[in-house]
Design an enzyme around this catalytic site. Structure first.
Site, PDB file in Angstrom:
ATOM      1  N   THR A 114       0.844  -1.186   0.000  1.00 20.52           N
ATOM      2  CA  THR A 114       0.000   0.000   0.000  1.00 20.52           C
ATOM      3  C   THR A 114       0.883   1.241   0.000  1.00 20.52           C
ATOM      4  O   THR A 114       2.000   1.202   0.522  1.00 20.52           O
ATOM      5  CB  THR A 114      -0.979   0.004   1.202  1.00 20.52           C
ATOM      6  OG1 THR A 114      -1.782   1.165   1.143  1.00 20.52           O
ATOM      7  CG2 THR A 114      -0.269  -0.068   2.511  1.00 20.52           C
ATOM      8  N   CYS A 115       0.425   2.298  -0.605  1.00 18.43           N
ATOM      9  CA  CYS A 115       1.157   3.578  -0.628  1.00 18.43           C
ATOM     10  C   CYS A 115       0.718   4.413   0.563  1.00 18.43           C
ATOM     11  O   CYS A 115       0.154   5.495   0.404  1.00 18.43           O
ATOM     12  CB  CYS A 115       0.889   4.327  -1.930  1.00 18.43           C
ATOM     13  SG  CYS A 115       1.559   3.530  -3.364  1.00 18.43           S
ATOM     14  N   SER A 116       0.957   3.890   1.746  1.00 15.68           N
ATOM     15  CA  SER A 116       0.506   4.562   2.957  1.00 15.68           C
ATOM     16  C   SER A 116       1.482   4.298   4.098  1.00 15.68           C
ATOM     17  O   SER A 116       1.976   3.188   4.234  1.00 15.68           O
ATOM     18  CB  SER A 116      -0.876   4.042   3.368  1.00 15.68           C
ATOM     19  OG  SER A 116      -1.252   4.579   4.617  1.00 15.68           O
ATOM     20  N   MET A 154       5.628   3.721   0.524  1.00 10.66           N
ATOM     21  CA  MET A 154       5.193   2.348   0.260  1.00 10.66           C
ATOM     22  C   MET A 154       5.408   1.450   1.476  1.00 10.66           C
ATOM     23  O   MET A 154       6.476   1.438   2.063  1.00 10.66           O
ATOM     24  CB  MET A 154       5.998   1.750  -0.896  1.00 10.66           C
ATOM     25  CG  MET A 154       5.977   2.530  -2.171  1.00 10.66           C
ATOM     26  SD  MET A 154       4.608   2.153  -3.236  1.00 10.66           S
ATOM     27  CE  MET A 154       4.674   0.418  -3.392  1.00 10.66           C
TER      28      MET A 154
END
Length: 86
Positions: free
Chosen positions: A19-21, A78
């Site tokens: 996830t890009c979080s 990421m």
């Protein structure tokens, strides 16, 4: 979606949760929850895998997961956790 991907894994199958979080509710907490729901699932040492394929030292701390950062790695924030089915 993560649970559906886990159910689709065959024995020994490998799943990449990415996830890009940087937010724990979308990263480590999701991984902990899915591991709790699927006792046959195991976290893979993701930084070790990345170290084997990266073109430079990423300087990742010892952890089952990898969190990348724009200012350190030139990526989005990421999060990566590899999971293996028993």
């Amino acid at each position: 979606m993560l649970d559906a991907a886990v159910v689709a894994l065959g024995p020994g199958g490998l799943l990449a949760y990415v996830t890009c979080s940087p937010h724990p509710a979308e990263t480590r907490e999701q991984v902990a929850a899915v591991l709790g729901r699927h006792p046959g699932l195991r976290a893979v040492d993701t930084p070790a895998v990345l170290a084997g394929i990266a073109t430079r030292d990423l300087g990742l701390p010892a952890s089952p997961s990898a969190q990348l950062w724009p200012h350190r790695h030139g990526t989005d924030a990421m999060f990566i956790q590899l999971l293996r089915a028993a």
